[in-house]
Enzyme design. Structure first.
Site, PDB file in Angstrom:
ATOM      1  N   PRO A  57      -6.581 -24.817   5.579  1.00  0.00           N
ATOM      2  CA  PRO A  57      -5.621 -24.182   4.671  1.00  0.00           C
ATOM      3  C   PRO A  57      -6.397 -23.207   3.773  1.00  0.00           C
ATOM      4  O   PRO A  57      -7.408 -23.595   3.190  1.00  0.00           O
ATOM      5  CB  PRO A  57      -5.062 -25.351   3.848  1.00  0.00           C
ATOM      6  CG  PRO A  57      -5.493 -26.594   4.553  1.00  0.00           C
ATOM      7  CD  PRO A  57      -6.717 -26.257   5.337  1.00  0.00           C
ATOM      8  N   HIS A  58      -5.959 -21.969   3.726  1.00  0.00           N
ATOM      9  CA  HIS A  58      -6.746 -20.994   2.970  1.00  0.00           C
ATOM     10  C   HIS A  58      -5.863 -19.901   2.402  1.00  0.00           C
ATOM     11  O   HIS A  58      -4.750 -19.672   2.900  1.00  0.00           O
ATOM     12  CB  HIS A  58      -7.829 -20.373   3.865  1.00  0.00           C
ATOM     13  CG  HIS A  58      -7.275 -19.563   5.003  1.00  0.00           C
ATOM     14  ND1 HIS A  58      -6.972 -20.122   6.223  1.00  0.00           N
ATOM     15  CD2 HIS A  58      -6.939 -18.252   5.111  1.00  0.00           C
ATOM     16  CE1 HIS A  58      -6.507 -19.190   7.030  1.00  0.00           C
ATOM     17  NE2 HIS A  58      -6.461 -18.038   6.378  1.00  0.00           N
ATOM     18  N   ALA A  59      -6.386 -19.233   1.396  1.00  0.00           N
ATOM     19  CA  ALA A  59      -5.674 -18.085   0.838  1.00  0.00           C
ATOM     20  C   ALA A  59      -6.629 -17.290  -0.035  1.00  0.00           C
ATOM     21  O   ALA A  59      -7.569 -17.848  -0.605  1.00  0.00           O
ATOM     22  CB  ALA A  59      -4.483 -18.542  -0.002  1.00  0.00           C
TER      23      ALA A  59
END
Lengths: 151, 166
Positions: free
Chosen positions: A66-68
């Protein structure tokens, strides 16, 4: 850059306490918030959720990242979570996900951030790394496995 | 055709690492002493972005966003190098490319007939899993000209600042 330089004991969860996608993202974000590197937790959660809505970050071989990119953090922050039982994270291969690396990065560090994403993917290609991480029982073990894999 | 001079064309490899600005300063100082022509290049690693998209780490829109931002980073580095050269009354040709970093760097050495490539030092603790490591190693091994890796950044900064006083 080394992944081990991004490790913070506060942001490593063994084992994860939740079994549902959005709850796991919140659990990892909560852990990373404890490091004091999150400027705006709500904005960070929104960025992660928006990215997840574009397509699941559940990849193959039991890995999810999960990344941003968001200016809700300073630099690059990372949380690691282990779910030895495996969780349905809508992975690309349909298999349960065991290993979670959550990454948040400010826009100023895009180049390093891309390198870190690639490093995680590379590490997970090693079957020994995957097995050891899945079987890890403690935060110390996780740190040691990542350090060894980087040598 | 290559010159008989020991150093006539210096190619500066800007990769966005901490050391690449010091490497540029070293190149500028060397150009001032030798009269060698200077060129600086930056390569946006679109190969890596595509790999991440194929591995489904990125969705297409992220790949496009990141490529645009890395391109902007590259332009900023090249602009900074141009300004540093101008402060020493030198001109530097600049070029921004996209693709495989080592392949383009090596091709540029050939095409521009560089006789010296200057690059910054890799971070001391760089992981072998880092693609910076691979790309730099490939450039070292495959470059047909001499390669100079700049260390001791404090000393280089001082030499660069003192250039106009000499």
């Amino acid at each position: 850059m080394r992944l081990s330089t991004l490790l913070n004991r506060e942001a490593i969860i063994v084992p994860l306490q939740n079994f549902e996608k959005s709850a796991i993202i919140e659990e990892l974000l909560e852990a990373v918030s404890r490091t004091g590197r999150i400027i705006d937790r709500e904005k960070a959660l929104q960025a992660l959720t928006e990215r997840e809505n574009l397509g699941s970050t559940g990849l193959e071989k039991g890995l999810a990242i999960p990344h941003a990119r968001t200016n809700a953090v300073d630099g690059i922050v990372m949380a690691v979570g282990i779910a030895s039982e495996g969780i349905d994270f809508q992975s690309a291969d349909g298999e349960p996900t065991h290993l979670f690396f959550m990454l948040l990065a400010s826009e100023a560090v895009t180049s390093n951030y891309v390198q870190v994403l690639a490093m995680i993917a590379r590490l997970n290609l090693q079957s020994g790394f995957r097995r050891k991480m899945q079987e890890a029982q403690s935060v110390d073990e996780v740190i040691e496995i990542i350090r060894q894999a980087e040598e | 055709m290559q010159s008989d001079r020991l150093i006539s064309k210096i190619l500066l490899f800007a990769d966005g690492s901490e050391g690449c600005i010091s490497a540029a300063k070293y190149g500028i100082a060397l150009s001032k002493i030798t009269g060698a022509a200077l060129k600086a290049i930056y390569v946006v690693n679109t190969d890596l972005l595509k790999q991440l998209e194929r591995a489904r780490i990125f969705v297409k829109v992220e790949e496009i966003d990141y490529e645009r931002d890395l391109e902007e980073d590259g332009r900023n580095y090249l602009r900074q190098i141009t300004e540093m050269a101008a402060r020493q009354n030198l001109s530097v040709e600049t070029d921004l490319f996209k693709g495989s970093v080592h392949k383009i760097a090596i091709q540029q050495i050939e095409d521009w007939q560089a006789d010296l490539l200057i690059m910054g030092e890799l971070e001391p603790g760089l992981s072998r899993q880092d693609t910076f490591h691979d790309e730099t190693e490939l450039i070292f091994r495959k470059a047909r000209c001499s390669v100079l890796v700049v260390k001791d950044t404090e000393r280089i900064d001082q030499i660069y600042e003192n250039l106009n006083r000499e």
